[in-house]
Scaffold this motif. Structure first.
Motif, short mmCIF file in Angstrom:
data_model
loop_
_atom_site.label_atom_id
_atom_site.label_comp_id
_atom_site.label_asym_id
_atom_site.label_seq_id
_atom_site.Cartn_x
_atom_site.Cartn_y
_atom_site.Cartn_z
N ASP A 31 1.09 -1.16 -0.15
CA ASP A 31 -0.50 -0.16 0.36
C ASP A 31 0.84 1.41 0.17
O ASP A 31 2.08 1.31 0.36
CB ASP A 31 -0.84 0.14 1.12
CG ASP A 31 -1.82 1.39 1.14
OD1 ASP A 31 -3.05 0.72 -0.05
OD2 ASP A 31 -1.73 1.79 1.67
N GLU A 32 0.84 2.10 -0.84
CA GLU A 32 1.19 3.58 -0.42
C GLU A 32 -0.04 4.34 -0.04
O GLU A 32 -1.05 5.03 -1.49
CB GLU A 32 1.88 3.85 -1.74
CG GLU A 32 2.78 5.51 -2.00
CD GLU A 32 3.33 5.60 -3.36
OE1 GLU A 32 3.63 5.03 -3.74
OE2 GLU A 32 4.38 6.14 -2.74
N ARG A 33 -0.21 5.27 0.89
CA ARG A 33 -1.07 6.69 0.17
C ARG A 33 -1.00 8.03 0.67
O ARG A 33 0.82 7.78 1.46
CB ARG A 33 -2.69 5.64 1.06
CG ARG A 33 -2.15 5.94 2.74
CD ARG A 33 -3.58 5.37 3.23
NE ARG A 33 -4.04 4.07 2.88
CZ ARG A 33 -5.23 4.15 2.37
NH1 ARG A 33 -5.88 4.52 2.48
NH2 ARG A 33 -5.38 2.73 1.27
N LYS A 45 3.59 4.25 3.53
CA LYS A 45 4.80 3.47 2.73
C LYS A 45 3.70 1.80 3.63
O LYS A 45 4.37 2.42 4.82
CB LYS A 45 5.55 3.48 2.04
CG LYS A 45 5.46 4.18 0.54
CD LYS A 45 6.30 3.91 -0.11
CE LYS A 45 6.79 4.75 -0.51
NZ LYS A 45 8.26 4.92 -2.09
N ARG A 46 3.48 0.75 3.72
CA ARG A 46 2.98 -0.43 3.92
C ARG A 46 3.91 -1.81 3.96
O ARG A 46 3.03 -1.99 2.15
CB ARG A 46 1.53 -0.54 4.47
CG ARG A 46 1.36 -1.51 5.33
CD ARG A 46 -0.61 -1.64 5.79
NE ARG A 46 -0.48 -2.64 6.71
CZ ARG A 46 -0.67 -2.79 8.18
NH1 ARG A 46 -0.13 -1.76 8.56
NH2 ARG A 46 -0.46 -3.75 8.51
N ALA A 193 -5.58 -2.01 4.32
CA ALA A 193 -4.72 -1.63 2.77
C ALA A 193 -4.72 -1.96 1.38
O ALA A 193 -6.05 -2.78 1.51
CB ALA A 193 -2.95 -2.63 3.95
N THR A 194 -4.87 -1.58 0.10
CA THR A 194 -5.43 -2.20 -0.84
C THR A 194 -4.03 -2.94 -1.01
O THR A 194 -2.96 -2.78 -1.78
CB THR A 194 -4.72 -1.00 -1.54
OG1 THR A 194 -3.54 -0.18 -1.83
CG2 THR A 194 -6.07 -0.21 -1.42
N THR A 195 -4.60 -4.17 -1.02
CA THR A 195 -2.96 -5.48 -1.46
C THR A 195 -3.64 -6.20 -2.88
O THR A 195 -4.36 -5.87 -3.51
CB THR A 195 -2.91 -6.70 -0.58
OG1 THR A 195 -4.84 -7.41 -0.84
CG2 THR A 195 -2.86 -6.13 0.90
#
Length: 195
Positions: A31-33, A45-46, A193-195
């Motif tokens: 994920d990045e937001r 960033k995850r 999280a957008t995986t």
């Protein structure tokens, strides 16, 4: 805090993009937001495990928060089962690890912090569908600005968490700075999280 010469402490990641310290094996970005932290534009960033174990909020992850204008690292956390049930650093060792870490990733804080306390600190991690307690040593400091910074040192002199520029409302006894590194806060914000 005074700076002592010592080998750079290990951490999962710090400034991943600039390569000062690299991401550990077995993790990938999921994920990045872009958001704000105390009205400063930040990139979050995850990274989670590539093998699929303990993924999602509450699980193992490496997360960074970086100021998008300056590139300054605002915070990082590494929640990993490798920290569980391992010997802790004592207070002096934790302070040395923190000082060395700060000299490498936040040199502007070197020599400007007042240590408030160094004490054991527990974090919670979901591992294999069970709540796991990770005990570490927290070096909590006050910045010259009046805000707070800390370095949380886990086993084997590895840094688990670093945060800086944390605003605290003394009257209400509550942190006002957003908690982008904290999964319990993210869950309360309905973050996924957008995986």
């Amino acid at each position: 805090m005074h700076n002592q010469k010592k080998a750079t402490p290990q951490i999962a990641a710090s400034r991943i993009d600039s390569g000062i310290i690299s991401l550990p094996d077995g993790y990938e970005q999921v994920d990045e937001r872009f958001a704000t932290q105390d009205e400063v534009a930040v990139c979050i960033k995850r990274h989670e495990r590539t093998d699929g174990r303990n993924r999602g909020l509450g699980g193992e992850h490496v997360t960074t928060v970086t100021d998008t204008q300056t590139g300054q690292l605002k915070g990082i956390t590494w929640m990993d089962t490798s920290f569980v049930d391992r010997p802790l650093a004592n207070r002096e060792e934790a302070q040395q690890v923190a000082e060395t870490f700060l000299a490498n990733v936040a040199p502007d804080l070197t020599g400007t912090l007042t240590i408030l306390w160094i004490e054991p600190h527990d974090e919670t991690l979901m591992a294999d569908d069970k709540t796991t307690i990770v005990t570490c040593m927290k070096v909590k400091c006050r910045q010259a600005s009046g805000n707070y910074a800390w370095v949380i040192v886990g086993s084997e002199e590895r840094v688990m968490t670093f945060e800086r520029d944390i605003v605290w409302n003394t009257d209400m006894s509550v942190r006002t700075t957003e908690k982008w590194l904290h999964d319990s806060w993210l869950a309360a914000q309905a973050f996924e999280a957008t995986t």
